[in-house]
Design a protein around this motif. Sequence first.
Motif, mmCIF file in Angstrom:
data_model
loop_
_atom_site.group_PDB
_atom_site.id
_atom_site.type_symbol
_atom_site.label_atom_id
_atom_site.label_comp_id
_atom_site.label_asym_id
_atom_site.label_seq_id
_atom_site.Cartn_x
_atom_site.Cartn_y
_atom_site.Cartn_z
ATOM 1 N N ALA A 226 0.878 -1.192 -0.023
ATOM 2 C CA ALA A 226 -0.005 -0.209 0.081
ATOM 3 C C ALA A 226 0.944 1.287 0.050
ATOM 4 O O ALA A 226 0.497 2.526 -0.597
ATOM 5 N N PHE A 227 1.978 1.067 0.546
ATOM 6 C CA PHE A 227 3.192 2.347 0.842
ATOM 7 C C PHE A 227 4.050 1.790 0.345
ATOM 8 O O PHE A 227 5.018 1.362 0.844
ATOM 9 N N ILE A 282 -1.807 18.549 -0.282
ATOM 10 C CA ILE A 282 -2.514 18.444 1.225
ATOM 11 C C ILE A 282 -3.493 16.966 0.851
ATOM 12 O O ILE A 282 -4.517 17.215 -0.223
ATOM 13 N N VAL A 283 -3.178 16.105 1.431
ATOM 14 C CA VAL A 283 -4.134 14.716 1.303
ATOM 15 C C VAL A 283 -4.918 14.440 2.721
ATOM 16 O O VAL A 283 -4.282 14.225 3.757
ATOM 17 N N ALA A 309 -4.830 4.818 -4.389
ATOM 18 C CA ALA A 309 -4.570 6.416 -4.874
ATOM 19 C C ALA A 309 -3.999 6.980 -3.529
ATOM 20 O O ALA A 309 -3.266 8.040 -3.862
ATOM 21 N N LEU A 310 -4.140 6.682 -2.344
ATOM 22 C CA LEU A 310 -3.581 7.308 -1.125
ATOM 23 C C LEU A 310 -1.880 6.914 -1.466
ATOM 24 O O LEU A 310 -0.998 7.798 -1.099
ATOM 25 N N VAL A 314 1.088 9.892 -1.701
ATOM 26 C CA VAL A 314 2.335 10.113 -0.884
ATOM 27 C C VAL A 314 3.447 9.704 -1.391
ATOM 28 O O VAL A 314 4.626 10.467 -1.273
ATOM 29 N N ALA A 315 3.763 8.435 -2.285
ATOM 30 C CA ALA A 315 4.989 8.409 -3.039
ATOM 31 C C ALA A 315 5.589 9.396 -4.035
ATOM 32 O O ALA A 315 6.539 9.781 -4.160
ATOM 33 N N SER A 316 4.355 10.087 -4.418
ATOM 34 C CA SER A 316 4.633 11.262 -5.464
ATOM 35 C C SER A 316 5.050 12.427 -4.993
ATOM 36 O O SER A 316 5.410 13.566 -5.636
#
Length: 418
Positions: A226-227, A282-283, A309-310, A314-316
Amino acid sequence: MKISPADYLSADAPDRAVAVADHVRPNGAPEPARAANDGSSAAGMRIALFSGNYNCVRDGANRALNRLVDHLLARGAAVRVYSPTVAAPAFMPAGDLVPVPSVPIPGRSEFRIALGLPKSVREDVERFAPNLVHVSAPDLLGIGAQKLARRLDVPVVASLHTRFETYFDYYGLGAFRGWGERHLRRFYRASDHVLAPNGASAQSLVAMGVPEHDISTWGRGVDPAAFSPALRDLGWRRALGYRDDEIVPLFFGRLVLEKGIAAFADAIRLLRERGHELRPLIVGTGPAETRFRQLLPEAVFTGHLDGAALGRAVASADILINPSTTEAFGNVNLEAMASGIAIVSADVGSAQALIISGQSGLLTAASPDALADAAEQLIDQPNFRRAIAREAYVAAGNHRWPEILDRVVIAYAGLISE
């Protein structure tokens, strides 16, 4: 375009991608976590879990509790959850959820609070016949559950999820902080065992008078699927108007005052005044979103994101700036670490448990000046930023859910067998 784990430190070269075979792990990455069925058995355990808001909102504490219940059920335990509920929950609950009558919290209506443990719920607990009660919040429901457990002669485990005593300062209630600290002291000392997310939280419990031998660690894990730096997507960034060479500072999580949104906004303002043309990402959503938008009108607000999508968002990004001083664990830091981005975090115990400052992140005072100084160091030194990100990614590999949740099973077993 997505960036592979093996190549994410060169992500500023947008048109170059390296294919990585499924069986190849990036240098320094941990071995895969063991399969879930390799762990401790929870057969014979009957756990009554009391939560303040089990799935009313999507936050780190609720997600951890739901993951724990899933794990306990998979290990053979019987679990029944008691919590306030809402008509439109943030996600489906794990396990059997029994609604407890509640009212919305004034000013924070997304949260609800039970006014105690009514007779109908007490009778349901008695029919379930738990051999352990787990309370996760120091509210009236948790206190009522402690008293019921005493009457049923079953042990009580409490888990610490956030630094509630710090909330008073963010809402102009600093005069009540002393009362809050005394309440927390009574609550945790009234439990037979307390699960702390890290060593710093454990020491705070010891300072409250909880015996050290009655405390064990229940950390948090991160899902590497996921991350992951592999989810970095330059095409997605471009669609939001970011240049490939642009540094993207990130804030993600619930948009509430106690997460330090004002300090984040002021740090961005200082960096812009120093000549850095930053447009933060901002997520998340929350009751302070309108205020946050006013503070940072140039920022990109994605709203609530979940799943792939989350992880992609974050990775981007490039640098997480986390000013929060209220975290008991710091899921946001860990998820950003696993995503392979550099981190600037408030220097508090939860961050110290995850980050070695100068090696796997930068820890600093939560003031806007200090946050801006640390972020500027990462902006001005791209090689240092990439090295920090890589060490963070490797360190995140030590936090895997199955092993972490088995520690709770072991703590439960020790109490049930006494």
